[in-house]
Design a protein around this motif. Structure first.
Motif, short mmCIF file in Angstrom:
data_model
loop_
_atom_site.label_atom_id
_atom_site.label_comp_id
_atom_site.label_asym_id
_atom_site.label_seq_id
_atom_site.Cartn_x
_atom_site.Cartn_y
_atom_site.Cartn_z
N UNK A 76 0.84 -1.20 0.00
CA UNK A 76 0.00 0.00 0.00
C UNK A 76 0.87 1.25 0.00
N UNK A 77 1.89 1.26 0.84
CA UNK A 77 2.79 2.40 0.92
C UNK A 77 3.47 2.64 -0.43
N UNK A 84 2.37 13.29 -5.83
CA UNK A 84 1.14 13.98 -5.43
C UNK A 84 0.63 13.55 -4.07
N UNK A 85 1.14 12.41 -3.55
CA UNK A 85 0.63 11.84 -2.31
C UNK A 85 1.59 11.94 -1.13
N UNK A 86 2.75 12.55 -1.30
CA UNK A 86 3.77 12.52 -0.25
C UNK A 86 3.94 13.89 0.41
N UNK A 87 3.97 13.87 1.75
CA UNK A 87 4.05 15.09 2.54
C UNK A 87 4.99 14.89 3.72
N UNK A 103 3.61 19.66 4.65
CA UNK A 103 4.43 20.30 3.62
C UNK A 103 4.59 19.33 2.46
N UNK A 104 4.43 19.83 1.25
CA UNK A 104 4.57 19.01 0.05
C UNK A 104 6.02 18.60 -0.14
N UNK A 110 11.32 11.91 -2.62
CA UNK A 110 10.54 10.71 -2.33
C UNK A 110 11.49 9.60 -1.90
N UNK A 111 11.11 8.92 -0.82
CA UNK A 111 11.94 7.86 -0.24
C UNK A 111 11.26 6.51 -0.37
#
Length: 130
Positions: A76-77, A84-87, A103-104, A110-111
């Motif tokens: 799922x992760x 667009x989904x990571x903050x 925060x965007x 992205x990790x």
């Protein structure tokens, strides 16, 4: 945004991975950095879609997670770990009722993360610009 529900998926040495429901969305948050001086943490959050959120809630109800459950959480992760989904969330603690500001994350930030998290990476992390 206000935290409506908070369920801890994994916790060790004050480092938390959790599923959080906000007013209209849900997220998997995991601590990626901790300031041991003031206790402030930076959480990496991935917004989950409705179907994924339901799957995680079903896993949470079991209380004890199997390897298969962790595999589902990881899937799922990974599926939702898109720009667009990571903050990021900077806070000293997480609790129901807490108002938070996300925060965007830039695409380059992205990790890839595997759960449960090996927290030894936090103790060796030198990146202060997360």
């Amino acid at each position: 945004m206000t935290i409506i529900q908070l369920h801890i998926l994994d916790w060790y040495d004050d480092i938390i991975t959790s599923w959080i429901s906000l007013e209209n969305d849900s997220y998997i948050f995991t601590c990626v950095q901790k300031d041991f001086t003031n206790g402030e943490k930076i959480y990496y959050g991935v917004k989950t879609d409705e179907k994924s959120s339901e799957q995680i809630q079903n896993i949470i109800e079991k209380k004890t997670f199997t390897k298969r459950d962790w595999s589902t959480i990881n899937r799922i992760f990974e599926e939702n770990n898109k720009s667009d989904n990571v903050f990021l969330l900077r806070t000293a603690s997480l609790s129901v009722g807490l108002d938070i500001t996300l925060s965007k994350v830039k695409k380059s930030d992205i990790r890839a993360i595997r759960f449960p998290v090996d927290i030894s990476t936090l103790y060796t992390c030198q990146d202060k610009d997360l």
